[in-house]
Design a protein around this motif. Structure first.
Motif, PDB file in Angstrom:
ATOM      1  N   TYR A 105      55.411  -3.629 -24.980  1.00  0.00           N
ATOM      2  CA  TYR A 105      55.019  -2.509 -25.814  1.00  0.00           C
ATOM      3  C   TYR A 105      55.209  -2.841 -27.293  1.00  0.00           C
ATOM      4  O   TYR A 105      56.069  -3.639 -27.658  1.00  0.00           O
ATOM      5  CB  TYR A 105      55.852  -1.275 -25.478  1.00  0.00           C
ATOM      6  N   ILE A 149      59.152 -10.903 -28.464  1.00  0.00           N
ATOM      7  CA  ILE A 149      60.320 -10.485 -27.697  1.00  0.00           C
ATOM      8  C   ILE A 149      60.642 -11.561 -26.674  1.00  0.00           C
ATOM      9  O   ILE A 149      59.743 -12.191 -26.098  1.00  0.00           O
ATOM     10  CB  ILE A 149      60.066  -9.114 -27.031  1.00  0.00           C
ATOM     11  N   SER A 153      59.224  -3.884 -27.226  1.00  0.00           N
ATOM     12  CA  SER A 153      60.055  -3.789 -26.031  1.00  0.00           C
ATOM     13  C   SER A 153      59.241  -4.276 -24.838  1.00  0.00           C
ATOM     14  O   SER A 153      58.031  -4.474 -24.944  1.00  0.00           O
ATOM     15  CB  SER A 153      60.524  -2.341 -25.810  1.00  0.00           C
ATOM     16  N   ARG A 154      59.922  -4.497 -23.743  1.00  0.00           N
ATOM     17  CA  ARG A 154      59.211  -4.945 -22.534  1.00  0.00           C
ATOM     18  C   ARG A 154      59.886  -4.368 -21.311  1.00  0.00           C
ATOM     19  O   ARG A 154      61.080  -4.088 -21.311  1.00  0.00           O
ATOM     20  CB  ARG A 154      59.147  -6.460 -22.460  1.00  0.00           C
ATOM     21  N   ASP A 155      59.075  -4.234 -20.251  1.00  0.00           N
ATOM     22  CA  ASP A 155      59.562  -3.801 -18.955  1.00  0.00           C
ATOM     23  C   ASP A 155      59.108  -4.853 -17.954  1.00  0.00           C
ATOM     24  O   ASP A 155      57.935  -4.859 -17.542  1.00  0.00           O
ATOM     25  CB  ASP A 155      58.995  -2.422 -18.610  1.00  0.00           C
ATOM     26  N   THR A 207      58.548  -1.834 -33.466  1.00  0.00           N
ATOM     27  CA  THR A 207      59.543  -2.247 -32.481  1.00  0.00           C
ATOM     28  C   THR A 207      58.842  -2.722 -31.215  1.00  0.00           C
ATOM     29  O   THR A 207      57.954  -2.035 -30.697  1.00  0.00           O
ATOM     30  CB  THR A 207      60.478  -1.084 -32.116  1.00  0.00           C
ATOM     31  N   GLN A 252      55.751  -0.379 -30.496  1.00  0.00           N
ATOM     32  CA  GLN A 252      55.872   0.934 -31.107  1.00  0.00           C
ATOM     33  C   GLN A 252      55.695   0.775 -32.606  1.00  0.00           C
ATOM     34  O   GLN A 252      56.441   0.025 -33.244  1.00  0.00           O
ATOM     35  CB  GLN A 252      57.240   1.555 -30.802  1.00  0.00           C
ATOM     36  N   ARG A 268      51.691   3.766 -30.065  1.00  0.00           N
ATOM     37  CA  ARG A 268      52.374   2.853 -29.156  1.00  0.00           C
ATOM     38  C   ARG A 268      51.328   2.070 -28.379  1.00  0.00           C
ATOM     39  O   ARG A 268      50.537   2.652 -27.644  1.00  0.00           O
ATOM     40  CB  ARG A 268      53.260   3.610 -28.179  1.00  0.00           C
ATOM     41  N   GLY A 286      64.030  -9.588 -22.940  1.00  0.00           N
ATOM     42  CA  GLY A 286      63.908  -8.439 -23.821  1.00  0.00           C
ATOM     43  C   GLY A 286      65.113  -8.182 -24.696  1.00  0.00           C
ATOM     44  O   GLY A 286      65.149  -7.192 -25.418  1.00  0.00           O
ATOM     45  N   THR A 287      66.092  -9.067 -24.673  1.00  0.00           N
ATOM     46  CA  THR A 287      67.316  -8.820 -25.433  1.00  0.00           C
ATOM     47  C   THR A 287      67.199  -9.202 -26.906  1.00  0.00           C
ATOM     48  O   THR A 287      68.013  -8.773 -27.725  1.00  0.00           O
ATOM     49  CB  THR A 287      68.495  -9.598 -24.821  1.00  0.00           C
ATOM     50  N   THR A 315      64.484  -9.867 -30.366  1.00  0.00           N
ATOM     51  CA  THR A 315      63.175  -9.691 -30.994  1.00  0.00           C
ATOM     52  C   THR A 315      63.205 -10.247 -32.411  1.00  0.00           C
ATOM     53  O   THR A 315      64.278 -10.408 -33.007  1.00  0.00           O
ATOM     54  CB  THR A 315      62.777  -8.198 -31.070  1.00  0.00           C
TER      55      THR A 315
END
Length: 123
Positions: A80, A51, A71-73, A69, A82, A19, A55-56, A58
């Motif tokens: 990120y 993304i 993702s984001r925060d 995969t 993965q 990751r 973040g909805t 990709t």
């Protein structure tokens, strides 16, 4: 100034997982599409995936679809990657990038870049 700092790279056996993280500063993170690219020695930089701002959404390059995969925060200004079912051909320097346009797969469309983190997959 804008900084993108990747981390999480390393050496992993084929079939394993890693990751990657990319921490951003100096920009309004939620205003940027975040992308991941990779570059192996002697090869052109390759689009891995991206993304959307919230973040909805990709999309991914064909070579990693179904295995990687993103993702984001936005609260942590971090994106990120993965990576599962890793293959030796995934060995490369992995970069995160920030851009403003959705749907872009070309490196030139991204405005800011990190320094990269090395991923090496052994067979």
């Amino acid at each position: 100034q804008v900084q993108l700092v990747e981390s999480g790279g390393g050496l992993v056996q084929a079939g394993g997982s890693l990751r990657l993280s990319c921490a951003a500063s100096g920009l309004t993170f939620s205003s940027y599409v975040m992308g991941w690219f990779r570059q192996a020695p002697g090869k052109e930089r390759e689009f891995v995936g991206a993304i959307s701002w919230s973040g909805t959404s990709t999309y991914y390059g064909d070579s990693v679809k179904g295995r990687f995969t993103i993702s984001r925060d936005n609260a942590k200004n971090t994106v990120y990657l993965q990576m599962n079912s890793l293959k030796p051909e995934d060995t490369a320097l992995y970069y995160c990038a920030a851009g403003t346009d959705w749907g872009q797969r070309l490196a030139g469309a991204y405005e800011y870049w990190g320094q990269g983190t090395q991923v090496t997959v052994s067979s």
